[in-house]
Design a protein around this motif. Structure first.
Motif, mmCIF file in Angstrom:
data_model
loop_
_atom_site.group_PDB
_atom_site.id
_atom_site.type_symbol
_atom_site.label_atom_id
_atom_site.label_comp_id
_atom_site.label_asym_id
_atom_site.label_seq_id
_atom_site.Cartn_x
_atom_site.Cartn_y
_atom_site.Cartn_z
ATOM 1 N N UNK A 422 0.815 -1.223 0.000
ATOM 2 C CA UNK A 422 0.000 0.000 0.000
ATOM 3 C C UNK A 422 0.846 1.270 0.000
ATOM 4 N N UNK A 423 1.926 1.297 0.773
ATOM 5 C CA UNK A 423 2.629 2.558 1.007
ATOM 6 C C UNK A 423 4.039 2.611 0.423
ATOM 7 N N UNK A 424 4.423 1.615 -0.355
ATOM 8 C CA UNK A 424 5.752 1.648 -0.954
ATOM 9 C C UNK A 424 5.913 2.846 -1.889
ATOM 10 N N UNK A 425 4.860 3.204 -2.595
ATOM 11 C CA UNK A 425 4.938 4.319 -3.545
ATOM 12 C C UNK A 425 5.262 5.632 -2.844
ATOM 13 N N UNK A 426 4.797 5.802 -1.599
ATOM 14 C CA UNK A 426 5.048 7.047 -0.879
ATOM 15 C C UNK A 426 6.547 7.243 -0.666
ATOM 16 N N UNK A 427 7.218 6.221 -0.165
ATOM 17 C CA UNK A 427 8.656 6.331 0.060
ATOM 18 C C UNK A 427 9.426 6.351 -1.254
#
Length: 544
Positions: A422-427
């Motif tokens: 879910x949040x890999x794209x943010x980093x």
């Protein structure tokens, strides 16, 4: 291809495939037949579709108008309090939407202090007056709007800061008013950034579960949970999740279509100071009110309400139970943020080493998870993990006569996996943005001195990416702390986090007790938001 380059490429391919696997699983599993989906088609599915469409329209209009309007005011106009509003307008990002829902429901419901005060002041009976129902579709739209508008504000403000001074000065020379300049010049130039911000807000809307379930609004997300926990039908859940994913794809596609082939390139890297629109006293008061009202409704008022409920009827923050839940939440968030930053650094560095179509496709594939609701990801992980557990259990029963039970289902491993998807794209986007500021000449100089790619990453990039790595870690940490849908589906038995505890207490109408974990989540979310605001103010000074 040299061995050290091949290592980075293979590792990136594996990470990208792991990110895409849950999404592909949902589509494949949704093809299986099930009778429940026909029942839902005749009963709840039309409601799911209509409510989801109305949510998208309402949040688009709300976040677009507030985000764009406030971004233009703080960037181009001068009024008292503007410097405070620059960073304060980002603060609502620190509060999860479901936290605001709990606070406002307790504040505005029939037995709440607002309606009670009205009845006492005007001597009214319950049937003598009309008051807007907070637990409704309109209430959900308002809650999502005042929480998600900073997505549009951040991108719109960055676009306004980067616009050419020349076109604005030409508009003023031709006698255009500030409003005409905004509508005819600034708004069309900033359209791609605004569309991207609205797309982010809409995707967060589609992923929301806590607010819609608490307010009793039926959407695709609530349908996924109904299929799993009430009917135990994972095929129907996968089919509903596929429908939700189709909505996400439509939103992304419409954002791309609206952008078209528009490109606005700068012919110089030298920025001049932006022209300033001085406001009269009346207009300045209106501008300050327009900027302060979203901050008050989206952050200050909910924080005050949560503090009041926590201090009067809330649970003890430093009790053993809450310390355990805080440790659980912080442990999951810490592990996920470290892994996400490590994988993102690996993939971003691979793109830098080999700028070909394969690596570009991999980075886009890895960023797909942020556009997918957590409930869809959780279903995509739960299906293959459950199949794996059943196969292992059947094998051990047949060979050893023993039952292994659930090895992976309901474990922290599956939960962390969902967070990563879910949040890999943010980093990844944060680290890529930081890496673009490192000139390629430094890599070439290090290569001439005999350094391998691994040595260049360690000795050159890591020291220069320290700020980006810290920012990415904090943002992922807080996103995981706020995450509710995936945690509800995949969490281990008798394993609670602050988000789950807040949801469970609110579902039992124990709003005052739910204020304690909600306030804890909100306080933790302040740190990266303040850091983000500081970076924005710093970049603005450089641009001017």
């Amino acid at each position: 291809m040299p061995l050290h380059y091949r290592f980075f490429l293979v590792a990136s391919i594996i990470c990208a495939l792991l990110v895409a696997a849950p999404i592909l699983t949902v589509f494949l599993h949704a093809m299986a037949p099930t009778e429940l989906i026909f029942h839902l088609y005749n009963t709840l599915l039309p409601t799911y579709i209509s409510n989801t469409i109305l949510l998208i329209i309402g949040v688009t209009l709300g976040t677009g108008s507030i985000g764009v309007g406030t971004a233009w005011l703080v960037t181009m106009c001068r009024f008292p309090g503007r410097c405070i509003m620059e960073w304060a307008l980002v603060l609502p990002l620190a509060a999860p939407t479901y936290v605001l829902a709990y606070a406002y429901a307790n504040f505005l419901e029939h037995a709440g202090p607002v309606q009670e005060l009205l009845r006492q002041m005007f001597y009214l009976k319950p049937r003598d007056y009309w008051f807007p129902e907070i637990r409704s579709l309109g209430g959900v739209i308002v809650m999502l709007t005042i929480t998600l508008f900073p997505y549009v504000y951040l991108l719109a403000r960055a676009a306004f800061l980067e616009q050419s001074v020349c076109v604005i000065e030409v508009s003023r020379t031709l006698g255009k008013t500030p409003v005409q300049t905004f509508m005819r010049i600034a708004l069309p130039l900033a359209r791609p950034a605004i569309a991207a911000g609205i797309a982010l807000a809409v995707m967060e809307t589609l992923a929301d579960y806590g607010t819609v379930s608490y307010f009793g609004v039926q959407t695709f997300t609530t349908g996924v949970y109904l299929a799993i926990f009430s009917f135990g039908d994972r095929v129907a859940a996968a089919q509903l999740a596929s429908g939700l994913l189709i909505f996400v794809i439509i939103v992304i596609f419409m954002e791309r279509i609206s952008r078209g082939r528009q490109r606005f390139d700068h012919t110089t890297n030298i920025y001049r100071k932006l022209p300033i629109f001085r406001l009269s006293k009346m207009k300045a008061a209106g501008a300050l009110t327009a900027c302060a009202l979203p901050v008050f409704l989206g952050f200050l008022l909910p924080t005050i309400l949560l503090i009041h409920m926590t201090t009067t009827n809330g649970h003890k923050v430093f009790g053993i139970r809450y310390i355990t839940m805080t440790i659980n939440s912080a442990t999951l968030a810490g592990i996920t943020s470290v892994l996400a930053v490590f994988i993102s650094l690996l993939m971003a560095y691979t793109n830098r080493l080999s700028k070909d179509s394969c690596t570009i496709l991999l980075s886009k594939l890895a960023a797909l998870g942020y556009a997918v609701p957590s409930s869809v990801i959780a279903i995509g992980i739960l299906i293959p993990i459950s199949l794996f557990d059943r196969c292992v259990d059947d094998a051990t029963r047949h060979i050893l006569g023993l039952s292994t039970g659930l090895l992976m289902s309901g474990s922290a491993v599956s939960l962390i996996y969902a967070y990563l998807v879910r949040f890999l794209a943010v980093s990844l986007h944060t680290i890529e943005a930081g890496m673009t500021k490192i000139t390629p000449n430094m890599d070439k100089a290090a290569q001439v001195l005999g350094n391998s790619p691994r040595s260049i990453l360690k000795r050159v990039h890591l020291p220069m990416l320290r700020s980006s790595l810290l920012t990415a870690t904090l943002i992922v940490f807080v996103d995981v702390m706020k995450e509710l849908p995936a945690t509800m589906i995949l969490r281990p038995f008798n394993f609670n986090t602050l988000a789950v505890q807040a949801h469970n207490l609110a579902a039992d109408e124990r709003i005052s007790q739910a204020a304690t974990p909600s306030l804890t989540i909100l306080v933790v979310g302040l740190l990266p938001v303040i850091l983000l605001s500081w970076h924005i103010s710093k970049s603005r000074t450089l641009c001017q």
